[in-house]
Design a protein around this motif. Structure first.
Motif, mmCIF file in Angstrom:
data_model
loop_
_atom_site.group_PDB
_atom_site.id
_atom_site.type_symbol
_atom_site.label_atom_id
_atom_site.label_comp_id
_atom_site.label_asym_id
_atom_site.label_seq_id
_atom_site.Cartn_x
_atom_site.Cartn_y
_atom_site.Cartn_z
ATOM 1 N N ILE A 1 -5.164 5.584 -10.352
ATOM 2 C CA ILE A 1 -6.366 5.243 -10.084
ATOM 3 C C ILE A 1 -6.374 3.788 -8.852
ATOM 4 N N LEU A 2 -5.200 3.556 -8.358
ATOM 5 C CA LEU A 2 -4.155 3.228 -7.842
ATOM 6 C C LEU A 2 -4.598 3.843 -6.307
ATOM 7 N N ARG A 3 -3.703 5.562 -6.256
ATOM 8 C CA ARG A 3 -3.470 5.367 -5.488
ATOM 9 C C ARG A 3 -4.764 6.079 -4.847
ATOM 10 N N ASP A 4 -5.800 6.261 -5.426
ATOM 11 C CA ASP A 4 -7.173 6.816 -5.282
ATOM 12 C C ASP A 4 -7.915 5.406 -4.959
ATOM 13 N N LEU A 5 -7.401 3.935 -4.901
ATOM 14 C CA LEU A 5 -8.303 3.134 -4.219
ATOM 15 C C LEU A 5 -7.806 2.429 -3.305
ATOM 16 N N GLN B 1 -4.874 -3.809 10.226
ATOM 17 C CA GLN B 1 -3.233 -3.483 10.378
ATOM 18 C C GLN B 1 -2.600 -2.754 8.962
ATOM 19 N N GLY B 2 -2.789 -3.580 7.825
ATOM 20 C CA GLY B 2 -2.555 -2.997 6.305
ATOM 21 C C GLY B 2 -2.886 -1.636 6.300
ATOM 22 N N ALA B 3 -4.268 -1.143 6.678
ATOM 23 C CA ALA B 3 -4.592 0.901 6.754
ATOM 24 C C ALA B 3 -3.256 1.034 7.095
ATOM 25 N N GLY C 1 0.612 -1.508 -0.328
ATOM 26 C CA GLY C 1 0.317 0.140 -0.180
ATOM 27 C C GLY C 1 0.804 1.154 0.069
ATOM 28 N N ALA C 2 1.900 0.958 0.649
ATOM 29 C CA ALA C 2 2.921 2.393 1.007
ATOM 30 C C ALA C 2 3.337 2.934 -0.544
ATOM 31 N N PHE C 3 4.201 1.570 -1.761
ATOM 32 C CA PHE C 3 4.796 2.175 -2.492
ATOM 33 C C PHE C 3 3.484 2.065 -3.556
ATOM 34 N N TYR D 1 -9.527 2.555 0.786
ATOM 35 C CA TYR D 1 -9.427 1.705 2.207
ATOM 36 C C TYR D 1 -8.521 2.062 3.499
ATOM 37 N N THR D 2 -7.514 3.072 2.875
ATOM 38 C CA THR D 2 -7.241 3.375 3.998
ATOM 39 C C THR D 2 -8.778 4.821 5.475
#
Length: 242
Positions: free
Chosen positions: A59-63, A119-121, A49-51, A67-68
């Motif tokens: 699009i990936l950044r928006d998704l 935890q991932g968020a 997620g960080a990378f 999520y976070t």
């Protein structure tokens, strides 16, 4: 002579029946498995997620932002109930769509998945901040020497970001150990649930809840020692506080 009160009757903590000590230890072991598995899964999600947030497409950044934001906004108990039940139903629904039979997902696997998603968020944001704190000089030098992006990540970025990430990740680990208690609401036999069962059966509420508290405290103290050692090694060669 009067029988000892529930709080003073330490025989109730014996490892073999009629003592409940063995049951408490089994619950503690299950909690530890949940915490380790959930934290590990969350760390993997956080790295991706960080990378993705830093270097991915729009699009990936928006998704990832959705999520976070959603995970950090919704109370963890609500997320656990939602992911635990809806997540297992979603997996079986997908299996049925492709013609495969339903599967019984173990409580441990479902619990690790739930804690890992939560935890991932948080790991995503901790690691994103740590990566942004890395000075650009070493990364630019690695690129100038022709290092591949993966080698630059493995040998430059990840080691350099550790001192910045460890404080936040250590807090997430301690949160993960306590979040396992929330899975008692879905019937998973971790430490909090078996403690409640033992206390309800014997009416020695103070004894068993104090014993559970000591177990959680012991885990925290040991974790703090291990984290301090890891942080000390990660900061070797760094002058002054980070």
């Amino acid at each position: 002579m009067a029988a000892p009160s529930g709080f003073l009757n330490l025989d109730l903590l014996a490892l073999s029946p009629p003592g409940w000590g063995g049951v408490l230890l089994a619950g503690f072991a299950a909690s530890l498995q949940l915490a380790v598995g959930g934290f590990g899964l969350g760390l993997l999600i956080g790295i991706g997620g960080a990378f993705g947030k830093l270097y991915g497409g729009p699009i990936l950044r928006d998704l990832l932002e959705v999520y976070t934001t959603v995970i950090r906004a919704v109370p963890e108990l609500v997320l656990i109930l939602l992911l635990y039940y809806a997540g297992t139903d979603a997996v079986n629904s997908l299996l049925m769509l492709v013609g495969l039979p339903r599967v019984d997902i173990s409580g441990l696997a479902a619990g690790i998945f739930v804690i890992g998603v939560v935890q991932g968020a948080y790991s995503t944001e901790v690691l994103r901040g740590a990566i942004k704190a890395v000075p650009p000089g070493p990364i630019e030098a690695a690129r100038a020497y022709g290092m591949s992006p993966f080698k630059t990540l493995r040998r430059i970025t990840l080691p350099a970001m550790l001192p910045y990430a460890i404080p936040g990740l250590s807090n997430l680990w301690l949160i993960a150990t306590k979040d396992t208690a929330l899975l008692a609401v879905v019937g998973f036999s971790e430490l909090t649930l078996v403690t409640r069962q033992a206390a309800g059966s014997t009416k020695a509420y103070m004894l068993f809840y104090c014993a559970a508290g000591v177990m959680y405290l012991t885990l925290t103290l040991v974790s703090n020692r291990v984290i301090a050692h890891i942080e000390k090694r990660a900061r070797r060669g760094i002058a002054g506080p980070v």
